[in-house]
Write a protein that holds these residues in place. Structure first.
Motif, PDB file in Angstrom:
ATOM      1  N   ALA A  65      49.578  67.743  45.062  1.00  0.00           N
ATOM      2  CA  ALA A  65      48.127  67.927  45.175  1.00  0.00           C
ATOM      3  C   ALA A  65      47.451  66.610  45.578  1.00  0.00           C
ATOM      4  CB  ALA A  65      47.547  68.454  43.856  1.00  0.00           C
ATOM      5  N   LYS A  66      47.915  65.491  45.021  1.00  0.00           N
ATOM      6  CA  LYS A  66      47.374  64.178  45.404  1.00  0.00           C
ATOM      7  C   LYS A  66      47.725  63.857  46.854  1.00  0.00           C
ATOM      8  CE  LYS A  66      47.388  62.181  40.771  1.00  0.00           C
ATOM      9  NZ  LYS A  66      47.946  61.146  39.880  1.00  0.00           N
ATOM     10  N   MET A  67      48.930  64.238  47.279  1.00  0.00           N
ATOM     11  CA  MET A  67      49.307  64.052  48.683  1.00  0.00           C
ATOM     12  C   MET A  67      48.356  64.841  49.572  1.00  0.00           C
ATOM     13  SD  MET A  67      53.487  64.301  48.380  1.00  0.00           S
ATOM     14  CE  MET A  67      53.738  64.588  50.131  1.00  0.00           C
ATOM     15  N   ASP A  68      48.104  66.102  49.218  1.00  0.00           N
ATOM     16  CA  ASP A  68      47.200  66.952  49.997  1.00  0.00           C
ATOM     17  C   ASP A  68      45.807  66.333  50.079  1.00  0.00           C
ATOM     18  OD1 ASP A  68      49.210  68.815  50.430  1.00  0.00           O
ATOM     19  OD2 ASP A  68      48.567  70.118  48.784  1.00  0.00           O
ATOM     20  N   ALA A  69      45.301  65.876  48.949  1.00  0.00           N
ATOM     21  CA  ALA A  69      43.962  65.294  48.903  1.00  0.00           C
ATOM     22  C   ALA A  69      43.867  64.025  49.748  1.00  0.00           C
ATOM     23  CB  ALA A  69      43.580  64.989  47.449  1.00  0.00           C
ATOM     24  N   SER A  70      44.988  63.347  49.917  1.00  0.00           N
ATOM     25  CA  SER A  70      45.018  62.102  50.696  1.00  0.00           C
ATOM     26  C   SER A  70      45.442  62.320  52.144  1.00  0.00           C
ATOM     27  CB  SER A  70      45.975  61.100  50.038  1.00  0.00           C
ATOM     28  OG  SER A  70      45.562  60.819  48.728  1.00  0.00           O
ATOM     29  N   GLY A  71      45.717  63.576  52.511  1.00  0.00           N
ATOM     30  CA  GLY A  71      46.140  63.865  53.879  1.00  0.00           C
ATOM     31  C   GLY A  71      47.574  63.452  54.182  1.00  0.00           C
ATOM     32  N   ILE A  72      48.392  63.357  53.164  1.00  0.00           N
ATOM     33  CA  ILE A  72      49.796  62.962  53.343  1.00  0.00           C
ATOM     34  C   ILE A  72      50.636  64.227  53.463  1.00  0.00           C
ATOM     35  CG2 ILE A  72      51.768  61.805  52.278  1.00  0.00           C
ATOM     36  CD1 ILE A  72      49.659  60.009  50.843  1.00  0.00           C
ATOM     37  N   GLU A  73      51.328  64.360  54.578  1.00  0.00           N
ATOM     38  CA  GLU A  73      52.117  65.562  54.824  1.00  0.00           C
ATOM     39  C   GLU A  73      53.448  65.563  54.101  1.00  0.00           C
ATOM     40  OE1 GLU A  73      52.463  66.613  58.942  1.00  0.00           O
ATOM     41  OE2 GLU A  73      50.406  65.969  59.345  1.00  0.00           O
ATOM     42  N   ALA A  74      54.102  64.394  54.058  1.00  0.00           N
ATOM     43  CA  ALA A  74      55.439  64.321  53.448  1.00  0.00           C
ATOM     44  C   ALA A  74      55.664  62.928  52.868  1.00  0.00           C
ATOM     45  CB  ALA A  74      56.517  64.638  54.488  1.00  0.00           C
ATOM     46  N   ALA A  75      56.600  62.844  51.952  1.00  0.00           N
ATOM     47  CA  ALA A  75      56.944  61.567  51.316  1.00  0.00           C
ATOM     48  C   ALA A  75      58.457  61.470  51.173  1.00  0.00           C
ATOM     49  CB  ALA A  75      56.283  61.467  49.939  1.00  0.00           C
ATOM     50  N   VAL A  76      58.938  60.250  51.119  1.00  0.00           N
ATOM     51  CA  VAL A  76      60.359  60.006  50.879  1.00  0.00           C
ATOM     52  C   VAL A  76      60.550  59.818  49.379  1.00  0.00           C
ATOM     53  CG1 VAL A  76      62.301  58.440  51.279  1.00  0.00           C
ATOM     54  CG2 VAL A  76      60.687  58.931  53.130  1.00  0.00           C
ATOM     55  N   ILE A  77      61.504  60.548  48.825  1.00  0.00           N
ATOM     56  CA  ILE A  77      61.849  60.354  47.420  1.00  0.00           C
ATOM     57  C   ILE A  77      63.333  60.039  47.328  1.00  0.00           C
ATOM     58  CG2 ILE A  77      59.990  61.749  46.475  1.00  0.00           C
ATOM     59  CD1 ILE A  77      61.952  64.055  46.082  1.00  0.00           C
ATOM     60  N   HIS A  78      63.704  59.324  46.302  1.00  0.00           N
ATOM     61  CA  HIS A  78      65.110  58.959  46.136  1.00  0.00           C
ATOM     62  C   HIS A  78      65.410  58.717  44.675  1.00  0.00           C
ATOM     63  CE1 HIS A  78      64.259  54.708  45.306  1.00  0.00           C
ATOM     64  NE2 HIS A  78      63.330  54.807  46.237  1.00  0.00           N
ATOM     65  N   ASN A  79      66.661  58.669  44.399  1.00  0.00           N
ATOM     66  CA  ASN A  79      67.130  58.177  43.113  1.00  0.00           C
ATOM     67  C   ASN A  79      68.020  56.985  43.424  1.00  0.00           C
ATOM     68  OD1 ASN A  79      69.219  59.499  44.260  1.00  0.00           O
ATOM     69  ND2 ASN A  79      69.655  60.848  42.579  1.00  0.00           N
ATOM     70  N   SER A  80      68.372  56.225  42.435  1.00  0.00           N
ATOM     71  CA  SER A  80      69.187  55.045  42.679  1.00  0.00           C
ATOM     72  C   SER A  80      70.176  54.887  41.534  1.00  0.00           C
ATOM     73  CB  SER A  80      68.282  53.816  42.788  1.00  0.00           C
ATOM     74  OG  SER A  80      69.019  52.692  43.172  1.00  0.00           O
ATOM     75  N   ASP A  81      71.440  55.103  41.839  1.00  0.00           N
ATOM     76  CA  ASP A  81      72.481  54.997  40.817  1.00  0.00           C
ATOM     77  C   ASP A  81      72.964  53.557  40.741  1.00  0.00           C
ATOM     78  OD1 ASP A  81      74.630  55.125  39.124  1.00  0.00           O
ATOM     79  OD2 ASP A  81      75.642  56.759  40.162  1.00  0.00           O
ATOM     80  N   CYS A  82      72.557  52.879  39.705  1.00  0.00           N
ATOM     81  CA  CYS A  82      72.980  51.499  39.438  1.00  0.00           C
ATOM     82  C   CYS A  82      73.722  51.451  38.116  1.00  0.00           C
ATOM     83  CB  CYS A  82      71.768  50.574  39.388  1.00  0.00           C
ATOM     84  SG  CYS A  82      70.649  50.731  40.758  1.00  0.00           S
ATOM     85  N   SER A  83      74.325  52.567  37.742  1.00  0.00           N
ATOM     86  CA  SER A  83      74.918  52.663  36.415  1.00  0.00           C
ATOM     87  C   SER A  83      76.067  51.685  36.212  1.00  0.00           C
ATOM     88  CB  SER A  83      75.369  54.100  36.132  1.00  0.00           C
ATOM     89  OG  SER A  83      76.228  54.568  37.143  1.00  0.00           O
ATOM     90  N   THR A  84      76.829  51.379  37.247  1.00  0.00           N
ATOM     91  CA  THR A  84      77.948  50.446  37.090  1.00  0.00           C
ATOM     92  C   THR A  84      77.444  49.043  36.776  1.00  0.00           C
ATOM     93  OG1 THR A  84      79.342  51.734  38.574  1.00  0.00           O
ATOM     94  CG2 THR A  84      80.000  49.466  38.185  1.00  0.00           C
TER      95      THR A  84
END
Length: 192
Positions: A65-84
């Motif tokens: 909803a915040k993306m829509d309100a800001s006119g942002i169509e898409a975003a990059v999301i990720h996770n980061s495995d640093c468990s070692t």
């Protein structure tokens, strides 16, 4: 707040990036440093993570909803495995994929794979791309404790080429005293 536990794993990060962390936690400078200086590093991280969770909790729907309100169509999301290297559990690849599935076309996912897990890392990346819909690989050298051109990354880069997906290399200054600044220097990307 696994993401906060990952980025705050270094004691120096709590001090260098205090403005951002205090903002996320909804604390003043004085309140923030009372927590950081008045507790062990691990206890301070736990307290701050609780503050961040309550001050900044946003559901995926609220975020879209915040993306829509800001006119942002898409975003990059990720996770980061640093468990070692950091011993911090990471957000599951399935969890990230479920968020993307709930909002088709809104999120491009990158898989932050722990390269120190040998053949398992290649299998995980293959599964993320083929089965979970990830668009590519995220490489965070200073979090994995090895530079981006280290041999442990080569099988992952080869798989990216085979699958036709990008590898995004986080190249920046690194404030974690456990690792040399060189680990994330942009010139290393040329050698990859």
């Amino acid at each position: 707040m696994q993401w906060f536990q990952t980025i705050s794993a270094s004691e120096s990060y709590l001090k260098v990036f205090w403005k951002g962390f205090a903002y996320w936690a909804g604390l003043t400078k004085e309140e923030y440093f009372t927590v950081v200086n008045g507790n062990t590093h691990e206890r301070a991280r736990a307290i701050l993570a609780d503050h961040v969770a309550s001050a900044r909790a946003t559901s995926a729907a609220e975020f879209v909803a915040k993306m829509d309100a800001s006119g942002i169509e898409a975003a990059v999301i990720h996770n980061s495995d640093c468990s070692t290297t950091l011993g911090v559990p990471h957000l599951s690849y399935e969890h990230t994929a479920e968020i993307a599935r709930r909002f088709p076309g809104r999120f491009l996912m990158l898989a932050g794979i722990d390269p120190l897990q040998g053949g398992k890392s290649v299998d995980t990346l293959r599964r993320c791309v083929r089965e979970l819909g990830y668009a590519g690989l995220l490489v965070v050298p200073f979090r994995n404790g090895v530079p981006a051109d280290h041999d442990v990354f080569k099988p992952l880069y080869a798989l990216c080429q085979e699958l036709g997906v990008p590898a995004w290399i986080h190249s920046t200054n690194n404030w974690d005293p456990r690792y040399p600044l060189d680990f994330s220097h942009p010139r290393i990307v040329d050698r990859v």
